[in-house]
Scaffold this active site. Structure first.
Site, PDB file in Angstrom:
ATOM      1  N   HIS A   1       0.653  -1.068   0.402  1.00 32.87           N
ATOM      2  CA  HIS A   1      -0.227  -0.104   0.274  1.00 32.87           C
ATOM      3  C   HIS A   1       0.883   1.145  -0.274  1.00 32.87           C
ATOM      4  O   HIS A   1       1.970   0.804   0.330  1.00 32.87           O
ATOM      5  CB  HIS A   1      -0.928   0.008   0.950  1.00 32.87           C
TER       6      HIS A   1
ATOM      7  N   ASP B   1       3.429  -4.230   8.389  1.00 37.78           N
ATOM      8  CA  ASP B   1       1.378  -3.468   7.771  1.00 37.78           C
ATOM      9  C   ASP B   1       0.840  -4.386   7.695  1.00 37.78           C
ATOM     10  O   ASP B   1       0.103  -5.686   7.309  1.00 37.78           O
ATOM     11  CB  ASP B   1       1.750  -2.598   7.008  1.00 37.78           C
TER      12      ASP B   1
ATOM     13  N   GLN C   1      -4.745  -5.167   7.218  1.00 38.37           N
ATOM     14  CA  GLN C   1      -5.639  -5.514   6.365  1.00 38.37           C
ATOM     15  C   GLN C   1      -5.262  -7.285   7.163  1.00 38.37           C
ATOM     16  O   GLN C   1      -6.367  -8.520   7.139  1.00 38.37           O
ATOM     17  CB  GLN C   1      -5.832  -6.521   4.715  1.00 38.37           C
TER      18      GLN C   1
ATOM     19  N   LYS D   1     -10.252  -1.165  10.172  1.00 40.65           N
ATOM     20  CA  LYS D   1     -10.736  -1.857   9.525  1.00 40.65           C
ATOM     21  C   LYS D   1     -11.285  -2.871  10.493  1.00 40.65           C
ATOM     22  O   LYS D   1     -10.802  -4.355   9.886  1.00 40.65           O
ATOM     23  CB  LYS D   1      -8.850  -2.219   9.383  1.00 40.65           C
TER      24      LYS D   1
ATOM     25  N   CYS E   1      -4.932   2.529  -3.566  1.00 37.58           N
ATOM     26  CA  CYS E   1      -3.128   3.045  -2.779  1.00 37.58           C
ATOM     27  C   CYS E   1      -2.632   2.074  -3.457  1.00 37.58           C
ATOM     28  O   CYS E   1      -1.543   1.785  -2.423  1.00 37.58           O
ATOM     29  CB  CYS E   1      -3.442   3.422  -1.041  1.00 37.58           C
TER      30      CYS E   1
HETATM   31  N1  PLP Z   1      -1.666  -0.402   4.580  1.00 38.91           N
HETATM   32  C1  PLP Z   1      -3.207  -0.833   4.471  1.00 38.91           C
HETATM   33  C2  PLP Z   1      -2.625  -2.265   3.740  1.00 38.91           C
HETATM   34  C3  PLP Z   1      -4.135  -1.031   4.060  1.00 38.91           C
HETATM   35  O1  PLP Z   1      -5.241  -1.314   3.148  1.00 38.91           O
HETATM   36  C4  PLP Z   1      -4.330   0.561   4.540  1.00 38.91           C
HETATM   37  C5  PLP Z   1      -5.794   1.125   4.164  1.00 38.91           C
HETATM   38  O2  PLP Z   1      -6.216   0.733   3.027  1.00 38.91           O
HETATM   39  C6  PLP Z   1      -3.290   1.294   5.062  1.00 38.91           C
HETATM   40  C7  PLP Z   1      -2.404   0.450   5.435  1.00 38.91           C
HETATM   41  C8  PLP Z   1      -3.253   2.891   5.368  1.00 38.91           C
HETATM   42  O3  PLP Z   1      -4.328   2.278   6.943  1.00 38.91           O
HETATM   43  P1  PLP Z   1      -4.870   3.859   7.242  1.00 38.91           P
HETATM   44  O4  PLP Z   1      -5.581   4.563   5.617  1.00 38.91           O
HETATM   45  O5  PLP Z   1      -5.873   2.823   8.299  1.00 38.91           O
HETATM   46  O6  PLP Z   1      -3.864   4.911   7.553  1.00 38.91           O
END
Ligand code: PLP
Length: 419
Positions: free
Chosen positions: A136, A213, A216, A239, A377
């Site tokens: 992401h 990260d 998910q 999430k 993203c």
């Molecule tokens: N990393 C992953 C894999 C994501 O799916 C997301 C959000 O969709 C993020 C990071 C960023 O998360 P946040 O928008 O809650 O900061």
């Protein structure tokens, strides 16, 4: 426990009571465009159960006050609730100590915290940061900013056409210049589950720390940071059935203690003079200013909720639902799945010949079905898979087979509209 017992050939197997669990999520009761809402955008934000909503409003009605600095009754209650949520997080991810769990607004802020705290201190000119081809933007851009500032280099673990990382190529990237591996647990664009434990072990063999990260990962998989042995694990509360503004950076104490603070200000100091500031201990060193108190207390309530359900049964049910929807959707002529890894969870991304994913999303919305269309993203993933964008349905344990059928029928309708 939201699971019923089903006796099968003499064996007792837990079965997931989806109707019952749906009752806990008030938002799911509504209609959209005169159809029952079918919410399949859980990878963007999952819905919030009634107990979390009630916990948040109880804080606002009875406890609202600033934490840590107050000697009065309300401040002490708010502090107890906030620190109680931290202990719930600790148990949920099996961290050794609650001071290893830092509250942040979500994964983006969390990864930036590690970039500033670890990266700016330990990464120098000529060093390398390893990320994967499926990250992401939140786990690419901060490292790129760091590389630009320090004259360091970003290296990328490639993936195959199914969306699986190539582990031998990963290992070949690691060397004495590598200062960090930053990789996602589960891909938001493809659904791939990455073998974090294996990746951590290969990085550690060369003395390299690894950040996960977990945006998910945490909503779908049991998280045991000691078993994974990762150095950092970052979570977004919104999430995993908690309010927006909640999130966690888990970091091993030995790293957090050596790292620089991210933000400076109140609550993160021990002493301040105009000549010099000394910092508070963990976790306060990383929590400057007034945090999202209600949201983090809500995250604690979401963890209570998750502890109250049979998570194994929930996961088995989610996997069954994903397999069901995958089979039905891929049988439609003109539909191509993007992300076909052997180990997947939560996400079903697809494209339809000659039809833009935004058109798919818009027509599905008219049917009351919420999916996401775009690059999620993850523009490098789109480039690697040779598509401009995808349509993405993402599941939670409150989705049903009837909703998967509604998705499939609506996709068929889209194809008819455009034919
Ligand atoms: N990393 C992953 C894999 C994501 O799916 C997301 C959000 O969709 C993020 C990071 C960023 O998360 P946040 O928008 O809650 O900061």
């Amino acid at each position: 426990m939201i699971a019923t017992e089903k006796v099968l050939e003499g064996l007792t197997q837990p079965a997931w009571d989806v109707a019952r669990v749906r009752e806990e999520f008030p938002v799911l009761r509504q209609t959209v465009n005169n159809r029952p809402l079918v919410y399949l955008d859980n990878a963007a934000s999952s819905q919030v159960p009634q107990v979390v909503i009630e916990r948040g409003s109880r804080y606002l009605q009875e406890e609202h006050s600033n934490i840590h600095r107050g000697v009065h009754y309300l401040s002490q209650r708010a502090t107890t609730a906030y620190e109680g949520a931290r202990e719930k997080v600790r148990r949920f991810i099996n961290a050794r100590e609650s001071r290893e769990c830092l509250f942040v607004r979500g994964c983006t802020e969390g990864i930036n915290l590690v970039m500033h705290g670890y990266g700016r201190k330990f990464v120098g000119a000529g060093d390398e940061i390893v990320v994967s081809a499926m990250e992401h933007h939140a786990n690419i851009v901060p490292w790129q900013m760091l590389c630009e500032e320090k004259g360091a280099r970003l290296r990328v673990i490639p993936m195959n056409d199914a969306g699986e990382l190539l582990l031998d190529e990963y290992e070949a990237l690691l060397n004495e210049r590598t200062k960090l591996v930053a990789v996602m647990h589960v891909s938001n664009a493809l659904g791939t589950i990455n073998p974090i434990k294996e990746m951590t072990s290969r990085a550690h063999k060369q003395g390299i720390p690894l950040l996960v990260d977990g945006a998910q990962g945490a909503p779908h998989l049991p998280i045991d940071v000691q078993d994974l042995d990762c150095d950092f694990y970052v979570i977004s509360g919104h999430k995993m059935f908690a309010p927006t503004g909640s999130g966690v950076v888990y970091g091993k104490a030995e790293w957090l203690e050596r790292m620089n603070p991210f933000l400076g200000g109140g609550d993160m100091i021990r002493t301040v003079t105009f000549e010099k500031t000394t910092y508070a201990g963990l976790p306060n060193k990383f929590e400057a200013g007034t945090p999202a108190i209600a949201s983090q207390i809500g995250l604690g309530a979401a963890i209570d909720f998750l502890n109250g359900i049979d998570r194994e049964a929930a996961h088995a049910y989610e996997q069954e639902l994903l397999a069901y929807a995958t089979e039905k959707l891929s049988a439609i002529e003109g539909v191509r799945l993007i992300g076909t890894a052997r180990e997947k969870t939560g996400v079903l991304a697809f494209v339809i010949d000659e039809i833009h994913p935004h058109d798919v999303g818009t027509i599905l919305d008219q049917e009351g079905i919420a999916i996401r269309a775009g690059h999620h993203c993850a523009q490098p993933v789109m480039k690697r898979m040779n598509v401009p964008a995808t349509a993405r349905a993402s599941f939670a344990f409150y989705n049903t087979k009837a909703e998967a059928d509604a998705l499939v029928n609506a996709v068929q309708k889209v194809i008819e509209v455009f034919s």
